[in-house]
Design an enzyme around this catalytic site. Structure first.
Site, mmCIF file in Angstrom:
data_model
loop_
_atom_site.group_PDB
_atom_site.id
_atom_site.type_symbol
_atom_site.label_atom_id
_atom_site.label_comp_id
_atom_site.label_asym_id
_atom_site.label_seq_id
_atom_site.Cartn_x
_atom_site.Cartn_y
_atom_site.Cartn_z
ATOM 1 C CG HIS A 8 17.263 61.016 -85.033
ATOM 2 N ND1 HIS A 8 18.534 60.612 -84.463
ATOM 3 C CD2 HIS A 8 16.492 59.926 -84.612
ATOM 4 C CE1 HIS A 8 18.569 59.324 -84.314
ATOM 5 N NE2 HIS A 8 17.252 58.893 -84.024
ATOM 6 C CB CYS A 44 44.014 38.832 -80.068
ATOM 7 S SG CYS A 44 43.687 38.867 -81.853
#
Length: 683
Positions: A605, A27
């Site tokens: 990375h 919701c």
């Protein structure tokens, strides 16, 4: 390949994995799970997940997890997890899902939960348009207060008439919208329910009340109330002709009866004929039933409930104004406030105003005052996590009128808040009651922006200010935590911003380090005792201290020392800082291990958690075993793709054989470009 366990992954694991999920929806602020077995969910574990504001167990193996305004993105992230796509109960058909959910329902509580879910799911999707139009009305109210327009004029300018049409588009056709949502909730064709309700607000039906256009119609005038009631003889039976524009009870009742009829028709009619005859028979049965019986019942029900509350409001306005704000803090957490919302809409349609929302504002602003006190305390004590939670919740409340982020993110977690907040509710309600009550001209979430829709505006402003500052002062003075909770908060502050890494990913990091070390068979120049080696930046961006990288494995130095870089380009280009051999280059393109000729073992990375993107947005230019030279491109990364996926772009540059050096220090800060000095390594 270092990554963290993301919040969506942690939530999925906490609810028992995809195989335990029967259905998942959301919701405005909450993830709503229907589970095979809700007993496996540990509430405390769920509430420790970053980004989770609270957890609400429900009957019938339903479970709600409160996220706040980011619920859509969290929901999308969960649904996009490989585990959700690859199997589990998520792969069931809608019919299977609902059958399982019905089979799981048990006892009276499950029925009550289902009833309130029906109400909430019928209204909740309409909140954005209701709130949007309420601001149009608020604008009209401001303009009228300043003397620019007269909304009560017998003859209105065309411009004002058009603005009225803008907001009436929602409120007049509200029953059609409710019928659509209610039909979807009960798993029938929503357009069938919509068409049935639409029949009662077509011009043809409306003009039946005009005796000049329709015969067989009798109208009576109630001089006391100033209303006219018309009755038509249709097929020899009396039909009460009501104005169904803006009504909400009629579509709710109608769809509740339509659903079993529709499903029964689909069982007895051949699939080849259902497309035509199921809607046809639904129309010829339900349209007359709704017009003759259900429509008037809906009108009477809304009027009766509204009249009862109006009687209490008129007879004992002080009592009414205090009861409403004291009641709401207990209704909202349970989702039981939706019937009152329906009554507000019915009041506006029947009376032209609503008297519930004014006292309700006292509850909302008492709630926001408590949140403001928590924010002030967290700033004073440098509690960054609570400061962020409280600030977001306060903004959502003051400008959006949404209490759930405050309620679930803060108030229900600390038992000292509720008693003090209730004092603010009572004080605000008392002020409004002593002033004779406050009316609202439209349905509006009670925020700063909607103050103009309340009348008297001054009384309402004083009432909500009293509620806000009463809660704020009491909580700021007495604090919202017990002594034990204060100690726990201080102990947790050291780990602020981190997410626990999964054992699998930690093992992958260590394996990467070992694999890189295995490549160094011969002594290298950088490893000679006393040698000093400078490493240049492989990417353009801003240097970030390693300790500030939001990954505990990287930040703690488990993989190696180094720095992080926040890339600054839209098309991120990562290059080799020096000549060497690529030892790690996964297809996902998110990480590169390079054994430099100098003896330095390097890990780049690209972003955090980007392994989950499975290579999308990454143009990999090298592979494992390739020789690379200084400045050679390793990968091109689409910044927009990473941001859309919701992953941080922080790129750790790590020395995986840190143990071979006496020191690894950053020699750059601020902006760097490829080739700029970045790290100094001393053997």
């Amino acid at each position: 390949m270092a990554t963290t366990t993301s919040a969506p992954e942690a939530i999925l694991e906490a609810v028992g994995g995809p195989e335990n999920i029967v259905n998942l929806t959301h919701c405005a602020t909450r993830l709503r799970f229907e589970l095979q077995d809700a007993s496996v969910v540990d509430k405390a574990t769920v509430e420790k997940i970053p980004g989770v504001m609270g957890a609400v167990p429900q009957a019938g193996d339903r479970y709600q997890i409160v996220i706040g305004g980011a619920v859509q993105s969290v929901y999308d992230d969960i649904m996009n997890l490989p585990a959700m796509k690859s199997g589990g109960k998520a792969a069931q058909s809608n019919a299977d899902v609902k059958a399982a959910a019905r089979a799981k329902a048990r006892g009276k509580n499950a029925f009550v939960d289902a009833f309130f879910e029906y109400l909430s799911d019928s209204f909740r999707p309409l909140l954005p348009v209701l709130l949007g139009t309420s601001l149009i009305i608020a604008g009209e109210a401001v303009a009228e207060a300043l003397g620019y327009i007269d909304t009560r004029a017998a003859v209105k300018p065309a411009s004002l008439a058009f603005v009225d049409a803008m907001y009436r588009s929602v409120f007049y056709f509200l029953p059609i919208m409710v019928a659509y949502n209610a039909s979807k909730k009960l798993r029938i064709d929503p357009w069938v329910g919509t068409a049935i309700m639409a029949a009662l607000i077509t011009p043809n039906f409306v003009y039946m009340s005009d005796t000049d256009l329709t015969s067989g119609v009798t109208c009576t005038v109630n001089e006391t109330l100033g209303t006219t009631l018309c009755t038509a003889t249709v097929f020899g039976l009396p039909m009460q002709l009501n104005d169904y524009g803006g009504q909400v009870f009629t579509p709710l009742i109608m769809v509740a009866l339509l659903a079993p009829l529709y499903k029964g028709l689909t069982r007895i009619i051949s699939p080849n004929l259902q497309m035509v005859f199921v809607p046809f028979l639904s129309f010829v049965i339900m349209m007359p039933i709704t017009a003759f019986i259900l429509g008037p019942i809906g009108i009477w029900l809304g009027s009766a409930l509204g009249s009862a509350l109006a009687w209490l409001n008129n007879t004992a306005p002080i009592v009414f104004a205090i009861i409403i704000p004291l009641l709401y803090p207990f209704l909202v957490p349970l989702g039981l406030h939706w019937p009152l919302n329906a009554l507000m809409l019915a009041n506006i349609n029947n009376l032209g105003y609503d008297f519930i929302q004014g006292p309700m504002g006292a509850w909302n602003f008492a709630c926001f005052g408590a949140t403001a006190a928590v924010l002030a305390i967290s700033i004073r004590e440098r509690d960054n996590e609570m400061r962020q939670t409280a600030f977001g919740a306060l903004i959502a409340g003051l400008f959006g009128g949404i209490s759930e982020p405050s309620l679930y993110g803060i108030h229900l977690r600390f038992k000292r808040i509720y008693p003090r907040m209730l004092v603010g509710c009572a004080v605000g309600g008392l002020v409004i009651g002593l002033g004779g009550g406050v009316d609202a001209s439209t349905f509006a979430f009670t925020s700063l922006l909607t103050i103009p829709v309340f009348s008297p505006m001054g009384l309402y402003a004083i009432g909500i200010a009293a509620a806000f500052f009463t809660s704020f002062i009491i909580l700021f003075i007495s604090d919202y935590r017990t002594a034990e909770e204060k100690a726990e908060a201080r102990a947790a502050a050291a780990a602020d911003g981190y997410v626990e890494a999964s054992p699998e990913e930690t093992a992958a990091d260590l394996a990467l380090e070992e694999a890189a070390k295995a490549q160094a068979a011969q002594p290298k120049p950088a490893l000679a005792e006393g040698a000093v080696t400078e490493l240049v930046s492989p990417v353009r961006g801003t240097v970030v201290p390693l300790a500030e990288v939001a990954d505990p494995v990287f930040a703690g130095g488990a993989v190696g020392q180094g720095v992080g870089i926040e890339p600054s380009e839209q098309q991120i280009v990562v290059t080799a800082p020096a000549a060497g051999t690529v030892v790690v280059a996964p297809e996902s393109g998110h990480a590169y291990g390079i054994n430099l000729d100098s003896g330095v073992e390097l890990l780049i990375h690209v972003g955090l958690d980007t392994v989950e993107m499975e290579g999308k947005g990454f143009e990999v230019l090298v592979k494992q075993g390739d020789r690379v030279e200084a400045g050679q491109e390793l990968v091109r990364v689409d910044r927009a793709a990473v941001e859309q996926a919701g992953h941080p772009l922080t790129t750790p540059i790590l020395i995986t054989n840190t143990a071979a050096f006496t020191s690894v220090e950053a020699i750059a800060s601020g902006e760097v470009a490829p080739g700029d000095p970045l790290l100094r390594l001393t053997a």
